[in-house]
Write an enzyme that holds these catalytic residues in place. Structure first.
Site, PDB file in Angstrom:
ATOM      1  N   SER A 132       0.825  -1.207   0.000  1.00 60.26           N
ATOM      2  CA  SER A 132       0.000   0.000   0.000  1.00 60.26           C
ATOM      3  C   SER A 132       0.855   1.251   0.000  1.00 60.26           C
ATOM      4  CB  SER A 132      -0.905   0.015   1.241  1.00 60.26           C
ATOM      5  OG  SER A 132      -0.125   0.273   2.404  1.00 60.26           O
ATOM      6  N   LYS A 133       0.195   2.379  -0.235  1.00 63.13           N
ATOM      7  CA  LYS A 133       0.863   3.680  -0.207  1.00 63.13           C
ATOM      8  C   LYS A 133       1.504   3.901   1.163  1.00 63.13           C
ATOM      9  CE  LYS A 133      -0.247   8.582  -0.266  1.00 63.13           C
ATOM     10  NZ  LYS A 133      -1.321   9.573  -0.231  1.00 63.13           N
ATOM     11  N   ARG A 134       0.827   3.452   2.203  1.00 62.82           N
ATOM     12  CA  ARG A 134       1.334   3.634   3.574  1.00 62.82           C
ATOM     13  C   ARG A 134       2.670   2.911   3.784  1.00 62.82           C
ATOM     14  NH1 ARG A 134      -3.012   2.191   5.823  1.00 62.82           N
ATOM     15  NH2 ARG A 134      -4.043   4.198   5.695  1.00 62.82           N
TER      16      ARG A 134
END
Length: 502
Positions: free
Chosen positions: A262-264
């Site tokens: 994910s982006k996180r």
């Protein structure tokens, strides 16, 4: 293959393209090119509430930057357009109606409040509400109502959706190129909405209709669509159409632990997850990755060539790729490996190409490329590129080629500058002043002969020399540095250090 190969990449313009989406596009592209086929870009923008301005342009720019442009799609007219679903919405109602006429779909008038009540009621009893064969005759739809009641509701303008009528007793046998044979009990499927009350199709209907009308031969998409495969196969059968062949790609997993990348994860660990920058998130392009490095590492996320080979050009990937060698299980993302790939492509680029890229950095630093001989920048790049991962690393590795040190590594000064160092450095200045051929090889010969003749240790000369030339104990072969910065600059730097350290 009997059918002409036509594949499609069909993202929704709801934000930036995730690196997993780029890999899906890449695998579609490789498969199409290997089989002399066509790679289609279709923008699935039926959900106007989630539409993000600029997302479609971002997707197109990302594919072009990666070197995997589409053959047909927005802005590239083919005979199967238009390629935005919002421009095709007039097509879908007739197909939904056709399914109703054939008995494969029905009108449903249940309000969202009523459905919400049923869901909560089931939850309270520890069950899950599924709208299908076991309860549809108890709900408000054209199967439980008379034809007259159904017509009256439609004529009066009452909101309705069109639902697919899932079969009750049927064991579906589905084929997937990557996963093989999949068995699904149709009894557990819900009656999915195909057409919404706002006059727009759902993803499922639009997707099937478009794939059929665009003569898509193979649907290569992410694993997250695997639960939809049964419905899609049933829809093809209901229409009486030949289904394309399906291949569901494995997820790209987090670098540590389980779960989808994910982006996180990127923000936490400091690596990009988008091909190009989007708002505050840096992309691979802006971080300094070469597109060929991105394509190379993405290809090997989930696909195995069956050999030890790790470096592939796009042409080699097209030749070697096969869906049968795509893994079923998720592929762990390794940020260090992505850097390794970039380093490889860096080393193999010409010094001239890298010098042109470096010139923009030099200009930012106030060093005008006009003042510099471009050949000089190329020579500097040739000496340092082996140690770099990105072009943005070049300045840190080479600033001393362009500006004399204004400060020196304190620990190195304490360690390398002894009582007799100034005397030795003064003697070295005399040696250098009398060298006429200031090439690296010749200067090295002269200096080493002098060190040997004076019975000095190499460390007493070479370490302080590097320190005064570079400002720290780093850099390539010190005589290569001397040759490039030249005789006068080399002597000037030594003299400056002598006056500073005494």
């Amino acid at each position: 293959m009997n059918k002409a190969v036509r594949v499609r990449f069909a993202p929704s313009p709801t934000g930036p393209l995730h690196i997993g989406g780029v890999r899906t596009a890449l695998f579609n592209y490789l498969f199409a090119k290997q089989n002399g086929g066509v790679f289609v870009l279709r923008i699935e923008d039926t959900d106007q509430n989630r539409y993000v301005e600029g997302a479609e342009e971002y997707i197109i720019e990302a594919l072009n930057w990666c070197g995997i442009p589409f053959d047909e799609g927005p802005g590239k007219k083919g005979r199967f357009g238009p390629y935005r679903q919002s421009e095709r919405k007039h097509l879908y109602k007739q197909y939904a109606d056709e399914l109703v006429e054939k008995g494969h779909a029905y009108y449903a008038f249940d309000t969202s409040e009523k459905l919400d009540f049923h869901r909560k009621d089931h939850e309270a009893r520890g069950k899950t509400f599924i709208y299908n064969w076991h309860n549809r005759l108890k709900l408000s739809n054209s199967l439980s109502l008379t034809p007259e009641q159904t017509k009256q509701k439609i004529d009066s303008g009452e909101d309705y959706v069109i639902r697919f009528k899932s079969p009750k007793d049927e064991n579906l046998v589905l084929q997937d190129i990557i996963r093989g044979e999949i068995h699904i009990d149709a009894s557990i499927l819900d009656d999915k909405v195909l057409f919404k009350s706002d006059g727009m199709p759902t993803y499922h209907l639009a997707n099937i209709v478009d794939d059929h009308l665009m003569e898509i031969s193979h649907v290569i998409r992410g694993e997250e669509w695997l639960p939809s495969l049964a419905l899609h196969q049933l829809l093809y059968s209901a229409f009486g159409w030949d289904a394309p062949q399906f291949a569901h790609l494995p997820l790209i997993m987090k670098p540590v632990g389980k779960g989808k990348l994910s982006k996180r994860d990127g923000e936490k660990m400091g690596f990009p997850v988008f091909p190009l920058s989007w708002n505050e998130s840096k992309g691979y392009r802006e971080t300094g990755y070469f597109p060929e490095a991105v394509i190379n590492f993405l290809a090997l996320l989930g696909w195995n060539p069956g050999t030890e080979q790790e470096i592939f050009s796009l042409i080699e990937l097209i030749s070697a790729f096969s869906l049968e060698r795509v893994n079923k299980s998720g592929a762990r993302f390794d940020p260090d490996k992505t850097k390794w790939y970039n380093q490889h492509y860096m080393k193999n680029k010409s010094d001239g190409e890298l010098a042109r890229l470096f010139n923009s950095v030099l200009t930012e630093k106030g060093i005008s490329p006009d003042v510099l001989n471009n050949k000089y920048v190329e020579q500097v790049v040739g000496l340092i590129k082996e140690r770099a991962t990105f072009v943005s690393d070049f300045w840190e590795l080479s600033h001393y080629f362009f500006t004399a040190p204004v400060s020196y590594d304190e620990k190195a000064v304490q360690k390398q500058w002894k009582e007799d160092t100034s005397v030795i450095m003064n003697q070295l200045v005399f040696i250098l002043e009398n060298v006429s051929d200031f090439s690296s090889i010749n200067v090295e010969d002269q200096v080493k002969s002098w060190i040997t003749a004076k019975e000095l240790s190499f460390g007493k000369v070479m370490a302080p020399l590097r320190l005064v030339i570079v400002g720290a104990m780093q850099g390539p072969h010190v005589f290569d540095i001397l040759e490039l910065i030249g005789k006068q600059e080399s002597i000037s730097r030594i003299k400056k250090a002598i006056s500073e350290f005494g």
